[in-house]
Design an enzyme around this catalytic site. Sequence first.
Site, short mmCIF file in Angstrom:
data_model
loop_
_atom_site.label_atom_id
_atom_site.label_comp_id
_atom_site.label_asym_id
_atom_site.label_seq_id
_atom_site.Cartn_x
_atom_site.Cartn_y
_atom_site.Cartn_z
N ASP A 70 0.84 -1.20 0.00
CA ASP A 70 0.00 0.00 0.00
C ASP A 70 0.87 1.24 0.00
O ASP A 70 1.54 1.55 0.99
CB ASP A 70 -0.91 -0.02 1.24
CG ASP A 70 -1.99 -1.07 1.10
OD1 ASP A 70 -2.75 -1.01 0.13
OD2 ASP A 70 -2.06 -1.96 1.97
N ASP B 68 -10.52 -5.02 -1.55
CA ASP B 68 -9.51 -4.61 -0.57
C ASP B 68 -10.15 -3.82 0.56
O ASP B 68 -10.74 -2.76 0.32
CB ASP B 68 -8.47 -3.75 -1.31
CG ASP B 68 -7.28 -3.36 -0.44
OD1 ASP B 68 -7.14 -3.89 0.68
OD2 ASP B 68 -6.47 -2.53 -0.91
N SER C 19 -5.22 -7.06 8.39
CA SER C 19 -5.41 -7.38 9.82
C SER C 19 -5.93 -8.79 10.07
O SER C 19 -5.50 -9.42 11.03
CB SER C 19 -6.29 -6.34 10.51
OG SER C 19 -7.17 -5.74 9.64
C1 DX5 Z 1 -6.27 0.56 2.77
C2 DX5 Z 1 -5.38 -0.46 2.08
C3 DX5 Z 1 -5.69 -1.90 2.39
C4 DX5 Z 1 -5.52 -2.30 3.85
C5 DX5 Z 1 -6.21 -3.60 4.14
O1 DX5 Z 1 -5.94 1.82 2.29
O2 DX5 Z 1 -5.50 -0.30 0.68
O3 DX5 Z 1 -4.90 -2.74 1.56
O4 DX5 Z 1 -4.15 -2.40 4.20
O5 DX5 Z 1 -6.20 -3.82 5.52
P1 DX5 Z 1 -7.38 -4.62 6.30
O6 DX5 Z 1 -7.42 -6.00 5.71
O7 DX5 Z 1 -6.94 -4.59 7.71
O8 DX5 Z 1 -8.64 -3.86 6.05
ZN ZN Z 2 -4.53 -1.81 -0.56
#
Ligand code: DX5
Ligand code: ZN
Length: 216
Positions: A37, A173, A196
Amino acid sequence: MNKKIHVSVSILAEDFSILGEVLKTIEDARGDSVHLDILDGVFAPNLSFGPVVIKGIRKLTTLPLHAHLMIQYPEKYLADYIDAGCSQIYFHLESEGNPEKIIKGIHSRKAKCGIVLNPDTSVDTVVPYLEKIDSVLIMSVHPGFSGQKFIPEVLSKIKNIRKISPELDIAVDGGINDKTIDSILESGANVIIANSFVFSSKDSAKAVRRLKGLNE
Ligand code: DX5
Ligand code: ZN
């Protein structure tokens, strides 16, 4: 749709002082790729890392690296991310620049190209590009942070794209866990991105299997 489910594991909220261990956890859990990210603090309210760190990550794992560019000017920097070792680049349709040029720029450097839509962006906006790209990524949280709550309204967007493009890779995502995954897979997504849920599970391998729709 009987495409194999691909699980891409994000490292956004992990401890970068033990990056090697973080990446090993993903490999041991049989994640299919690492989701990186990239945030510039302008396009979305957070900052992360860039190509220099990715060059280091490239040496620590053999898994494919996918860059999710949450930056205002993706065109300016895509070569840097591909040169650093990313085989897939996702850029947001809400960022600046000419999407056709960005798609060509990614493909000319032999990487795959995915277009990302924020939760409030309609599917219509990506339809003109569907034949030219390798995947669509539907954001199920607002870009910026891991650990946010899944926005269920995006499920209908996944279904719509699946109807229009039966063979396209559809990624999702944000906020994906054992409670939200079933409806996501039922809607037709085949690339699951999570941070997470994988790292907070006692058994990361079991978490990855769960995200693939397997119960054991
Ligand atoms: C948010 C990111 C995601 C995030 C996902 O801006 O693009 O990829 O890291 O994290 P979780 O699975 O914890 O929502
Ligand atoms: Zn992402």
